[in-house]
Design an enzyme around this catalytic site. Sequence first.
Site, short mmCIF file in Angstrom:
data_model
loop_
_atom_site.label_atom_id
_atom_site.label_comp_id
_atom_site.label_asym_id
_atom_site.label_seq_id
_atom_site.Cartn_x
_atom_site.Cartn_y
_atom_site.Cartn_z
CG HIS A 174 -9.82 -3.73 7.77
ND1 HIS A 174 -8.91 -4.33 8.81
CD2 HIS A 174 -11.03 -4.62 7.72
CE1 HIS A 174 -9.58 -5.54 9.15
NE2 HIS A 174 -10.70 -5.48 8.56
CG ASN A 194 -2.27 -0.73 0.96
OD1 ASN A 194 -2.99 -0.56 0.09
ND2 ASN A 194 -2.25 -1.99 1.52
C1 GRF Z 1 -3.21 -4.75 3.96
O1 GRF Z 1 -4.12 -5.85 3.44
C2 GRF Z 1 -3.95 -3.61 5.00
O2 GRF Z 1 -5.24 -3.50 4.38
C3 GRF Z 1 -3.77 -4.69 6.16
O3 GRF Z 1 -2.67 -5.16 6.33
C4 GRF Z 1 -2.14 -5.45 4.76
C5 GRF Z 1 -0.94 -4.75 4.71
O4 GRF Z 1 -0.58 -4.98 3.20
N1 GRF Z 1 -4.04 -3.22 7.19
P1 GRF Z 1 0.69 -4.18 2.77
O5 GRF Z 1 1.78 -4.13 3.94
O6 GRF Z 1 0.48 -2.68 2.27
O7 GRF Z 1 1.39 -4.90 1.37
#
Ligand code: GRF
Length: 205
Positions: A111, A14
Amino acid sequence: MIRMGVLASGRGSNLQSLLDAERGGELAAETVVVCADRPDAPALLRARERAKPGLFLDPKSGRARLGPEVEREFVSVLEAHDVQWVVLAGFFRIVGAPLLDAFPNRVVNIHPSLLPSFPGLHAPRQALEAGVRVSGCTVHLVDAGVDRGPILAQRVVEVEARDTEAELSARILDQEHQLLVATMHRISTVGFRLEGRRVHWNDDV
Ligand code: GRF
């Protein structure tokens, strides 16, 4: 152009979507610092690859909730970088008063479910076990609860009959990347006001 501080614990995909959108000129928001609670979090490397400060802050305990002292350290670092908005992007710790008071209604979380359904860990697995036909992802303001707080934006993802947890998670993650970028852009360019738990974007008709 808002200044974001991103907190992450692991993979950082993300975060990567924010960095890529910023570089591509699709996001009117700048990541100015990335903080992780694990020294080996790939998110830190992703930040440094873009010449952004990627800082490990020692949580000093394995507990889910950050201790107030440690949380104040996070706040000092964020303030030292003139951060205006904090993004929890896969940050696997519960934050509390020190951070929330320093950035009132300016801490955002992503989330992988349609909250308030399936808060907590393994949300796609929870969705499959519950047998729901749609799930998705949510970007929300963080309050004192866990995976609650006013909802800024959601995207729906259909659950396919033969989905495995990995397949559903991957399709949701793809939507997360787009939704997080779009929401931070909207915060920066449009803004919103809160009425109780409801978010009213300034361009809502
Ligand atoms: C994502 O699915 C987010 O929604 C959750 O943790 C995961 C993190 O993924 N809170 P990344 O580290 O951004 O790849």
